[in-house]
Design a protein around this motif. Sequence first.
Motif, mmCIF file in Angstrom:
data_model
loop_
_atom_site.group_PDB
_atom_site.id
_atom_site.type_symbol
_atom_site.label_atom_id
_atom_site.label_comp_id
_atom_site.label_asym_id
_atom_site.label_seq_id
_atom_site.Cartn_x
_atom_site.Cartn_y
_atom_site.Cartn_z
ATOM 1 N N GLY A 56 -40.130 -1.639 -16.251
ATOM 2 C CA GLY A 56 -40.092 -0.471 -16.744
ATOM 3 C C GLY A 56 -39.151 0.742 -15.955
ATOM 4 N N ARG A 57 -38.697 0.560 -14.982
ATOM 5 C CA ARG A 57 -37.896 1.227 -14.140
ATOM 6 C C ARG A 57 -36.509 0.775 -14.031
ATOM 7 N NH1 ARG A 57 -38.842 2.707 -9.180
ATOM 8 N NH2 ARG A 57 -39.938 0.794 -8.670
ATOM 9 N N PHE A 58 -36.401 -0.534 -13.695
ATOM 10 C CA PHE A 58 -35.099 -1.070 -13.490
ATOM 11 C C PHE A 58 -34.780 -2.021 -14.822
ATOM 12 C CE2 PHE A 58 -35.258 -1.761 -8.709
ATOM 13 C CZ PHE A 58 -35.620 -0.197 -8.666
ATOM 14 N N THR A 59 -33.424 -2.067 -15.012
ATOM 15 C CA THR A 59 -32.952 -3.083 -16.004
ATOM 16 C C THR A 59 -31.697 -3.975 -15.486
ATOM 17 O OG1 THR A 59 -33.235 -1.166 -17.734
ATOM 18 C CG2 THR A 59 -31.969 -2.906 -18.382
ATOM 19 N N ILE A 60 -31.889 -5.137 -15.678
ATOM 20 C CA ILE A 60 -30.771 -6.236 -15.356
ATOM 21 C C ILE A 60 -29.975 -6.586 -16.549
ATOM 22 C CG2 ILE A 60 -32.325 -8.203 -15.784
ATOM 23 C CD1 ILE A 60 -30.838 -9.461 -13.217
ATOM 24 N N SER A 61 -28.531 -6.614 -16.361
ATOM 25 C CA SER A 61 -28.084 -6.981 -17.530
ATOM 26 C C SER A 61 -26.640 -7.607 -16.836
ATOM 27 C CB SER A 61 -27.395 -5.900 -18.583
ATOM 28 O OG SER A 61 -26.609 -4.868 -17.299
ATOM 29 N N ARG A 62 -26.028 -8.460 -17.700
ATOM 30 C CA ARG A 62 -24.717 -8.970 -17.347
ATOM 31 C C ARG A 62 -23.634 -9.226 -18.273
ATOM 32 N NH1 ARG A 62 -26.484 -14.918 -15.968
ATOM 33 N NH2 ARG A 62 -24.306 -15.325 -15.593
ATOM 34 N N SER A 63 -22.271 -9.266 -17.890
ATOM 35 C CA SER A 63 -21.170 -9.226 -18.582
ATOM 36 C C SER A 63 -20.744 -10.548 -18.203
ATOM 37 C CB SER A 63 -20.172 -8.107 -18.681
ATOM 38 O OG SER A 63 -19.045 -8.442 -19.188
ATOM 39 N N ASN A 64 -20.451 -11.854 -19.005
ATOM 40 C CA ASN A 64 -20.051 -13.034 -18.488
ATOM 41 C C ASN A 64 -18.310 -12.747 -18.512
ATOM 42 O OD1 ASN A 64 -22.543 -14.045 -17.992
ATOM 43 N ND2 ASN A 64 -22.459 -15.007 -20.076
ATOM 44 N N ASP A 65 -17.881 -11.985 -19.551
ATOM 45 C CA ASP A 65 -16.332 -11.850 -19.673
ATOM 46 C C ASP A 65 -15.644 -11.449 -18.455
ATOM 47 O OD1 ASP A 65 -16.383 -10.922 -22.963
ATOM 48 O OD2 ASP A 65 -16.608 -12.808 -22.171
ATOM 49 N N LYS A 66 -16.805 -10.637 -17.492
ATOM 50 C CA LYS A 66 -16.386 -9.775 -16.432
ATOM 51 C C LYS A 66 -16.734 -10.183 -15.090
ATOM 52 C CE LYS A 66 -15.873 -5.332 -18.603
ATOM 53 N NZ LYS A 66 -16.472 -3.654 -18.530
ATOM 54 N N ASN A 67 -17.650 -11.475 -15.301
ATOM 55 C CA ASN A 67 -18.302 -12.254 -14.191
ATOM 56 C C ASN A 67 -19.158 -11.229 -13.248
ATOM 57 O OD1 ASN A 67 -17.039 -14.840 -14.795
ATOM 58 N ND2 ASN A 67 -15.073 -13.821 -14.026
ATOM 59 N N THR A 68 -19.939 -10.454 -14.094
ATOM 60 C CA THR A 68 -20.589 -9.449 -13.294
ATOM 61 C C THR A 68 -22.008 -9.239 -13.715
ATOM 62 O OG1 THR A 68 -18.589 -8.315 -12.950
ATOM 63 C CG2 THR A 68 -20.459 -6.784 -12.829
ATOM 64 N N VAL A 69 -22.814 -9.128 -12.927
ATOM 65 C CA VAL A 69 -24.227 -8.759 -13.103
ATOM 66 C C VAL A 69 -24.637 -7.413 -12.800
ATOM 67 C CG1 VAL A 69 -24.989 -9.460 -11.117
ATOM 68 C CG2 VAL A 69 -26.670 -9.552 -13.061
ATOM 69 N N TYR A 70 -25.362 -6.592 -13.409
ATOM 70 C CA TYR A 70 -25.810 -5.155 -13.207
ATOM 71 C C TYR A 70 -27.364 -5.014 -12.921
ATOM 72 C CZ TYR A 70 -21.133 -4.734 -15.177
ATOM 73 O OH TYR A 70 -19.896 -4.746 -15.957
ATOM 74 N N LEU A 71 -27.639 -4.040 -12.184
ATOM 75 C CA LEU A 71 -29.025 -3.582 -12.068
ATOM 76 C C LEU A 71 -29.074 -2.056 -12.258
ATOM 77 C CD1 LEU A 71 -31.584 -4.730 -11.650
ATOM 78 C CD2 LEU A 71 -31.584 -3.920 -9.257
ATOM 79 N N GLN A 72 -29.478 -1.746 -13.130
ATOM 80 C CA GLN A 72 -29.831 -0.188 -13.531
ATOM 81 C C GLN A 72 -30.972 0.086 -12.939
ATOM 82 O OE1 GLN A 72 -27.816 2.135 -14.674
ATOM 83 N NE2 GLN A 72 -29.185 3.714 -14.303
ATOM 84 N N MET A 73 -31.205 1.139 -12.007
ATOM 85 C CA MET A 73 -32.243 1.631 -11.408
ATOM 86 C C MET A 73 -32.519 2.985 -11.782
ATOM 87 S SD MET A 73 -31.922 -0.322 -7.599
ATOM 88 C CE MET A 73 -30.479 0.896 -7.230
ATOM 89 N N ASP A 74 -33.643 3.343 -12.173
ATOM 90 C CA ASP A 74 -34.015 4.683 -12.789
ATOM 91 C C ASP A 74 -35.619 4.967 -12.140
ATOM 92 O OD1 ASP A 74 -32.942 3.746 -15.827
ATOM 93 O OD2 ASP A 74 -31.816 5.018 -14.352
ATOM 94 N N THR A 75 -35.742 6.149 -12.080
ATOM 95 C CA THR A 75 -37.039 6.618 -11.445
ATOM 96 C C THR A 75 -37.370 6.173 -9.907
ATOM 97 O OG1 THR A 75 -37.891 6.742 -13.919
ATOM 98 C CG2 THR A 75 -39.439 7.257 -12.047
ATOM 99 N N LEU A 76 -36.283 6.211 -9.232
ATOM 100 C CA LEU A 76 -36.550 5.454 -7.913
ATOM 101 C C LEU A 76 -37.516 6.083 -7.269
ATOM 102 C CD1 LEU A 76 -32.557 4.828 -7.527
ATOM 103 C CD2 LEU A 76 -34.419 3.113 -7.345
ATOM 104 N N ARG A 77 -37.889 5.344 -6.219
ATOM 105 C CA ARG A 77 -39.076 5.702 -5.206
ATOM 106 C C ARG A 77 -38.839 5.261 -4.022
ATOM 107 N NH1 ARG A 77 -43.472 2.515 -8.598
ATOM 108 N NH2 ARG A 77 -43.441 3.466 -10.639
ATOM 109 N N SER A 78 -39.439 5.885 -2.986
ATOM 110 C CA SER A 78 -38.930 5.767 -1.764
ATOM 111 C C SER A 78 -39.340 4.321 -1.107
ATOM 112 C CB SER A 78 -39.895 6.576 -0.663
ATOM 113 O OG SER A 78 -41.395 6.508 -0.925
ATOM 114 N N GLU A 79 -40.139 3.722 -1.851
ATOM 115 C CA GLU A 79 -40.485 2.213 -1.345
ATOM 116 C C GLU A 79 -39.498 1.335 -2.374
ATOM 117 O OE1 GLU A 79 -42.565 4.544 -2.975
ATOM 118 O OE2 GLU A 79 -43.872 3.535 -4.704
#
Length: 125
Positions: free
Chosen positions: A66-89
């Motif tokens: 619910g806070r992080f989102t993983i995605s990828r672009s195979n054309d760019k050989n790249t994977v992403y991790l969008q991290m929202d509402t970050l916490r100290s932990e």
Amino acid sequence: QVQLIESGGGLVPPGGSLRLSCAASGGTLPYYSMGWFRQAPGKEREFVASISWGGANIYYADSVKGRFTISRSNDKNTVYLQMDTLRSEDTAVYYCAADRAAAQTMTQFMPTDYWGQGTQVSVSS
């Protein structure tokens, strides 16, 4: 030799956002699942998220759902991790990994094929 190179880490206040990227250089990884893991000081490395080659199968650790989102672009050989509402932990070194095993397997077993060098994420006011 394929290498995974992470970027996008940094220092953010609680509630902030970061986007991590992991690019495969020196070649491609066709049909590999990709995942993100993290390791906080004094703790074991743990699973964060994984995604299948086509993106149809995605898994998250309960602590980031619910806070992080993983995605990828195979054309760019790249994977992403969008991290929202970050916490100290969420503070940890974040690693990306690639494996021929299914994305679901990464939820229980550490990948063995490729690992990045890690990028530091610090959440603090």
